[in-house]
Design a protein around this motif. Structure first.
Motif, mmCIF file in Angstrom:
data_model
loop_
_atom_site.group_PDB
_atom_site.id
_atom_site.type_symbol
_atom_site.label_atom_id
_atom_site.label_comp_id
_atom_site.label_asym_id
_atom_site.label_seq_id
_atom_site.Cartn_x
_atom_site.Cartn_y
_atom_site.Cartn_z
ATOM 1 N N UNK A 107 0.812 -1.233 0.000
ATOM 2 C CA UNK A 107 0.000 0.000 0.000
ATOM 3 C C UNK A 107 0.835 1.269 0.000
ATOM 4 N N UNK A 108 1.885 1.300 0.794
ATOM 5 C CA UNK A 108 2.734 2.495 0.845
ATOM 6 C C UNK A 108 3.469 2.696 -0.478
ATOM 7 N N UNK A 109 3.941 1.611 -1.091
ATOM 8 C CA UNK A 109 4.622 1.724 -2.378
ATOM 9 C C UNK A 109 3.655 2.221 -3.449
ATOM 10 N N UNK A 110 2.422 1.739 -3.399
ATOM 11 C CA UNK A 110 1.423 2.152 -4.390
ATOM 12 C C UNK A 110 1.176 3.653 -4.332
ATOM 13 N N UNK A 111 0.917 4.172 -3.136
ATOM 14 C CA UNK A 111 0.653 5.605 -2.994
ATOM 15 C C UNK A 111 1.903 6.418 -3.338
ATOM 16 N N UNK A 112 3.077 5.898 -3.005
ATOM 17 C CA UNK A 112 4.321 6.612 -3.307
ATOM 18 C C UNK A 112 4.544 6.721 -4.815
ATOM 19 N N UNK A 113 4.230 5.665 -5.556
ATOM 20 C CA UNK A 113 4.368 5.735 -7.016
ATOM 21 C C UNK A 113 3.416 6.767 -7.601
ATOM 22 N N UNK A 114 2.198 6.835 -7.084
ATOM 23 C CA UNK A 114 1.278 7.873 -7.541
ATOM 24 C C UNK A 114 1.788 9.258 -7.168
ATOM 25 N N UNK A 115 2.395 9.379 -5.993
ATOM 26 C CA UNK A 115 2.947 10.663 -5.568
ATOM 27 C C UNK A 115 4.075 11.116 -6.500
ATOM 28 N N UNK A 117 4.486 10.169 -9.641
ATOM 29 C CA UNK A 117 3.913 10.465 -10.959
ATOM 30 C C UNK A 117 3.251 11.849 -10.974
ATOM 31 N N UNK A 118 2.590 12.215 -9.892
ATOM 32 C CA UNK A 118 1.976 13.544 -9.824
ATOM 33 C C UNK A 118 3.051 14.621 -9.797
ATOM 34 N N UNK A 119 4.147 14.385 -9.060
ATOM 35 C CA UNK A 119 5.250 15.350 -9.037
ATOM 36 C C UNK A 119 5.867 15.530 -10.427
ATOM 37 N N UNK A 120 6.080 14.430 -11.126
ATOM 38 C CA UNK A 120 6.667 14.527 -12.464
ATOM 39 C C UNK A 120 5.736 15.241 -13.427
ATOM 40 N N UNK A 121 4.445 15.002 -13.299
ATOM 41 C CA UNK A 121 3.486 15.706 -14.154
ATOM 42 C C UNK A 121 3.518 17.210 -13.877
ATOM 43 N N UNK A 122 3.597 17.582 -12.602
ATOM 44 C CA UNK A 122 3.660 19.001 -12.258
ATOM 45 C C UNK A 122 4.938 19.653 -12.784
ATOM 46 N N UNK A 123 6.068 18.924 -12.741
ATOM 47 C CA UNK A 123 7.322 19.468 -13.260
ATOM 48 C C UNK A 123 7.283 19.610 -14.780
ATOM 49 N N UNK A 124 6.698 18.637 -15.466
ATOM 50 C CA UNK A 124 6.653 18.699 -16.925
ATOM 51 C C UNK A 124 5.738 19.821 -17.413
ATOM 52 N N UNK A 125 4.619 20.014 -16.749
ATOM 53 C CA UNK A 125 3.679 21.060 -17.160
ATOM 54 C C UNK A 125 3.962 22.402 -16.511
ATOM 55 N N UNK A 127 3.233 23.411 -13.551
ATOM 56 C CA UNK A 127 2.048 23.846 -12.818
ATOM 57 C C UNK A 127 2.073 23.208 -11.432
ATOM 58 N N UNK A 128 1.522 23.895 -10.433
ATOM 59 C CA UNK A 128 1.512 23.299 -9.093
ATOM 60 C C UNK A 128 0.615 22.070 -9.045
ATOM 61 N N UNK A 129 1.003 21.102 -8.242
ATOM 62 C CA UNK A 129 0.209 19.888 -8.105
ATOM 63 C C UNK A 129 -1.078 20.183 -7.354
#
Length: 364
Positions: A107-115, A117-125, A127-129
């Motif tokens: 469970x912790x690894x799952x949420x961390x991977x989503x975290x 991915x959201x950080x990388x999306x914010x850096x690429x665009x 825009x703030x997460x």
């Protein structure tokens, strides 16, 4: 000299030459991107080997699929783009490929991977997460803290050697690139065919990557197989319509041949492509059978602490009690005195919140 408003005799030829040059430049750029993806494909390719049943406390295929569906639920809940989901699943599978973890850490690894991915999306665009770590922990019910997720995110980043300037080339990147190449091929053939909807292709891809049977398939093969799948669904309809109208059906098969040329350019064997096609169709069949066999409404599971905060309306009834009229004389009317210490907190509804309560409507 030319009259006002008159075109130069060579204007049409110049425009056509400029258009051809632009098309050639775009094709060169797209094939350069294709070659870049081919060079980086193996670097971001998971190679999982998970048991079907738990023998020595290992992570099973069911646990992996469960984590993938949790990630998809988080994506739908927060209305995140498809890039975040595909990237999070790719990070999860690659981490399990390199590291041997215990099932209690999933469970912790799952949420961390989503975290991540959201950080990388914010850096690429740039825009703030929009989703905080605390919200991810609360909605996912992963029984870990925000600090645990941040520490696990750093561990995943270190083990996978994540760099800010290098992003994983996932199956979604391949899907969009191959789709664009096929669209340009159809435009060159002047084909008047209904286009392949990208939303439908992405939906098929999400279903495939959430199934453990498609984890070890090449990302390029999986993307091409999905495009083949949608193309084959429309081939019969296109052929019948063109034949009924007396048109030429060869352009449809030319487009199919162009997809075969992409297959050869990417060094995909017929046996490997057929195997990936079978895995993708089996995943689609399981997904459809599960949806038909277990239709259910959305169920909210609330903890006791959440129930105390929400103040459920269990004491509300649809029928109101009858108020009996009592005729008191004026002199017999009991006096009602109110002291300064009395307040509404001592009444029966003192536990209800004083802030406005907004109703939530659900479609049954």
């Amino acid at each position: 000299m030319l009259r006002a408003g008159a075109r130069h005799p060579d204007a049409d030829e110049l425009e056509a030459s400029t258009s051809r040059q632009h098309d050639q430049d775009v094709d060169v750029q797209m094939y350069a991107t294709l070659n870049e993806y081919l060079q980086l494909e193996q670097k971001f390719q998971p190679r999982l080997c998970l048991p079907a049943g738990s023998e020595n406390g290992e992570v099973t295929i069911g646990a992996r699929d469960g984590a993938a569906h949790v990630l998809r639920c988080l994506k739908v809940w927060y209305d995140l783009p498809a890039e975040v989901l595909i990237n999070a699943i790719n990070l999860f599978d690659r981490f399990l490929t390199k590291m041997k973890v215990r099932p209690c850490h999933i469970p912790c690894i799952t949420v961390s991977c989503m975290n991540i991915a959201i950080d990388q999306r914010a850096e690429d665009t740039r825009q703030p997460r929009t989703v905080s770590v605390e919200e991810l922990v609360s909605v996912s019910q992963s029984a870990c803290t925000a600090g645990d997720v941040r520490r696990m995110s750093r561990v995943i980043g270190d083990k996978l050697a994540l760099a800010a300037h290098v992003r994983a080339r996932t199956a979604l990147h391949w899907l969009r690139l191959l789709h664009a190449l096929l669209a340009r091929a159809a435009a060159r053939l002047h084909m008047r065919l209904p286009p392949l909807q990208e939303s439908e292709l992405v939906n098929l891809l999400e279903i495939a990557v959430c199934d453990a049977s498609c984890v070890n398939a090449r990302t390029s093969e999986l993307a091409l197989v999905i495009i083949y799948h949608k193309l084959e669904e429309q081939l019969a309809e296109w052929s019948q319509r063109e034949s009924a109208a007396g048109g030429n059906t060869d352009s449809v098969y030319y487009l199919n041949d162009f997809a075969a040329q992409l297959q050869a350019h990417c060094n995909m064997s017929e046996a490997s492509l057929a195997s990936t096609r079978g895995l993708m169709r089996a995943a689609q069949a399981r997904y459809g059978a599960r949806g038909r066999a277990h239709p259910q409404r959305l169920v909210w599971r609330l903890s006791e602490r959440t129930l105390k905060v929400l103040r459920p309306t269990d004491r509300l009834t649809s029928l109101l009690p009858t108020i009996e009229e009592q005729h008191f004389a004026v002199e017999q009317t009991p006096n009602r005195t109110r002291s300064g210490s009395e307040s509404s907190e001592s009444e029966e509804t003192s536990d209800w919140p004083r802030s406005p309560v907004l109703p939530v409507y659900c479609n049954n």
